[in-house]
Design an enzyme around this catalytic site. Structure first.
Site, PDB file in Angstrom:
ATOM      1  N   SER A 238      21.148   5.973  36.533  1.00 47.77           N
ATOM      2  CA  SER A 238      20.964   7.364  36.077  1.00 47.77           C
ATOM      3  C   SER A 238      22.248   8.187  35.957  1.00 47.77           C
ATOM      4  CB  SER A 238      19.997   8.099  36.998  1.00 47.77           C
ATOM      5  OG  SER A 238      18.685   7.696  36.736  1.00 47.77           O
TER       6      SER A 238
ATOM      7  N   SER B 124      18.627   9.592  34.222  1.00 47.70           N
ATOM      8  CA  SER B 124      18.014  10.876  34.430  1.00 47.70           C
ATOM      9  C   SER B 124      18.988  12.038  34.574  1.00 47.70           C
ATOM     10  CB  SER B 124      17.137  10.817  35.691  1.00 47.70           C
ATOM     11  OG  SER B 124      17.942  10.589  36.839  1.00 47.70           O
TER      12      SER B 124
ATOM     13  N   LYS C  85      23.590  18.305  39.718  1.00 52.01           N
ATOM     14  CA  LYS C  85      22.240  17.908  39.292  1.00 52.01           C
ATOM     15  C   LYS C  85      21.200  18.648  40.141  1.00 52.01           C
ATOM     16  CE  LYS C  85      19.527  13.677  38.438  1.00 52.01           C
ATOM     17  NZ  LYS C  85      19.507  12.208  38.558  1.00 52.01           N
TER      18      LYS C  85
END
Lengths: 97, 490
Positions: free
Chosen positions: B183, B159, B84
């Site tokens: 997330s 997210s 990420k």
């Protein structure tokens, strides 16, 4: 409820300039959030200890000695700076005199 | 037997390792296959924002040489992983999908990256996310709109949407995300894969771009529980650089086959029925309970956690307060975006933040500033911290009666791009962040109405991570979900 005068202060404290056209949208959204969290007021929290963190955080101490930084580390750090000169950050004036 | 290129994507990481060691496939072939796959699929899915092609191939060549020389390589060596875009890799861009950090180069490695590099896992690229991880759709990214691989018209969740899509579509076998309020686990559910958030403090947070520090935790995406465990065992451990890191070595040996399912008791909070759960999700949830009880012979009980009612409000107050504090470091001075408008230092801060941060980020900063301001601190922030204590105590009582709390992962199905998810969609996942508990989403079924996958969520007591993964392994087998199925992307 948050009104425009209070919103201006919040934006100032947050260090965010807000366009006049966006002010009402922010105020509406922030007030929705305030309404949503007001439910917490119905809980009796007398004698309840607040939780700030899930772990028993501890200070990490180090010897109070200055370590020299290598030029390569300085270069990496200052390369990320928007404006720098000779390993100093350049900023605009701090005081309005 | 030589492993064919098109079979590489469908092979578990353990089998890839065995095939590499037996000379059936080279690490370079694996990496080249995945790079080709990422390039093809990313045109549609937009899961990756940065691909580290040259360095990945170079590292794969080194691993092949080691194997040729008869040197030992670790289980995950040579396996590509997606990272990420809010986890630092030294000398690589790390932007948190924000205009503010578009030109930022990470000066050091996050601890998890050092651990991955130590065993020669290949960080093949950076995955898309909501700006500063604030969002649950991956729509607030400065870059692009990542889409759900099972239906491009729908959101992938967020997210950490890029990481979830990358694993779901077979662009990488494993990926890392961060989980502040679901997330990792929410996009895992929407994309039909496993999403695991360990107990707070088990994986070092050193080197991640903080959102809400008392909730943030690095999490893992994988196609199976076995792959999740293989990666977790390398990442969990004390780190002196993270003051919230725990010295508990609860993950030393995690053998999925040593469980005794008769001992596990599953608790269902009666309060979850107070939420507006999608009808089909509720139907699948009840079906899953029946499977666990009748086929799995697991004991199911009802538990009482009245504070579930306050979870959404608690999260809003504390998360935004911590955001307001953390994002204060983004001032346009030492790194990141600087505006040329204004005259003095205060203008630099205020214009830089106004011009480079997205609406959602600014809204959360301002709400956090509001609840932390002198006149509101006691009413909102201090009160929320106290209610957080009450929630934690109720959960501790519940775990005296059961081993795991079971719920649907989310309240509703993914929405179409541009549409809003319900404010309470991730409510069952957020509980784990508020109380520092481990949680895992396990894919369960494809819904009939939309044909999209949906997962179920198990949450364990603090540091019961091994038992939680064993439970998830049992459920993975009970569910009958075909994890080897990949979305058809043309």
């Amino acid at each position: 409820m948050i009104k425009k005068c209070e919103f201006n202060n919040i934006a100032f404290l947050s260090r965010i300039y807000v366009n006049e056209q966006e002010v009402n949208k922010y105020i509406t959204d922030l007030n929705k959030m305030v309404t949503a969290v007001n439910i917490l007021q119905e809980v009796n929290t007398d004698n309840v200890i607040p939780t700030t963190h899930m772990t028993s955080m501890r200070n990490i101490w180090r010897q109070d000695t200055v370590k020299s930084s290598t030029n390569s580390v300085k270069k990496i750090l200052f390369n990320n700076a928007p404006e720098a000169e000779n390993c100093f950050y350049k900023i605009r004036k701090v005081l309005n005199i | 037997m030589v492993l064919k290129m098109n079979n590489i994507i469908n092979t578990s990481i353990k089998n890839l390792y065995l095939n590499m060691n037996f000379g059936n496939v080279k690490s370079v072939d694996i990496i080249n296959t995945y790079i080709t796959h990422i390039k093809q699929l990313n045109l549609k899915l937009k899961a990756f924002v940065y691909l580290n092609e040259t360095a990945s191939i170079h590292l794969a060549e080194q691993i092949d040489k080691k194997i040729q020389n008869g040197e030992h390589i670790e289980l995950l060596a040579g396996i590509p992983i997606g990272i990420k875009d809010n986890i630092m890799i030294q000398n690589e861009p790390m932007t948190s999908a924000s205009k503010y950090l578009l030109n930022y180069i990470a000066p050091y490695n996050a601890t998890v990256i050092n651990k991955l590099k130590k065993i020669n896992i290949i960080c093949i690229g950076r995955t898309n996310m909501d700006e500063f991880a604030m969002g649950c759709t991956t729509e607030t990214s400065i870059y692009q709109q990542t889409v759900n691989p099972w239906n491009f018209e729908y959101i992938p969740g967020g997210s950490s949407g890029g990481s979830a899509v990358a694993v779901s579509a077979g662009m990488v076998p494993i990926a890392l995300g961060t989980d502040t309020g679901g997330s990792v686990r929410q996009p895992a559910s929407f994309c039909g894969i496993v999403g695991y958030k360990p107990s707070y403090g088990l994986i070092s947070r050193y080197g991640i771009c903080a959102l809400a520090s008392s909730f943030d935790q690095i999490g893992i995406f994988a196609k199976s529980i076995q792959d999740t465990v293989s990666l977790a065992s390398h990442l969990i451990g004390y780190d002196h650089r993270d003051p919230t890191s725990e010295k508990i070595n609860c993950f030393k040996e995690c053998n999925l086959s040593t469980y005794n399912r008769k001992n596990f008791i599953i608790g269902i909070p009666k309060q979850i029925m107070n939420f507006n759960i999608d009808k089909e999700i509720l139907q699948l949830f009840n079906e899953a309970i029946n499977k666990m009880e009748n086929i799995g012979k697991l004991k199911i009980i009802e538990i009482n956690v009245p504070a579930y009612k306050y979870v959404s409000a608690l999260y809003k107050v504390i998360m935004c307060a911590e955001v307001s504090s953390n994002i204060a470091t983004f001032d346009g001075i030492r790194y990141g975006y600087r505006s040329h408008k204004g005259f003095d230092l205060n203008d630099v801060y205020s214009y830089s933040r106004a011009e480079s941060l997205g609406y959602e980020v600014k809204k959360r900063i301002m709400f956090g500033t509001y609840v932390l301001s002198a006149q509101n601190y006691q009413k909102y922030y201090y009160q929320a911290q106290k209610v957080r204590t009450i929630l934690i105590e109720q959960l501790q009582d519940a775990y005296k009666k059961c081993d795991f709390i079971f719920s649907p992962a989310v309240l509703q199905m993914p929405v179409k791009l541009g549409e809003m998810l319900s404010d309470e969609c991730d409510i069952f996942l957020i509980v784990a962040n508020l109380a520092g508990l481990p949680g895992i989403t396990v894919p369960y079924a494809f819904t009939k109405y939309l044909g999209l996958p949906i997962g179920m969520h198990f949450m364990g007591s603090r540091f019961s991570d091994i038992q939680l993964l064993q439970m998830a392994y049992i459920f993975e087998q009970l569910s009958g979900f075909n994890a080897s199925k990949y979305p058809d992307i043309k």
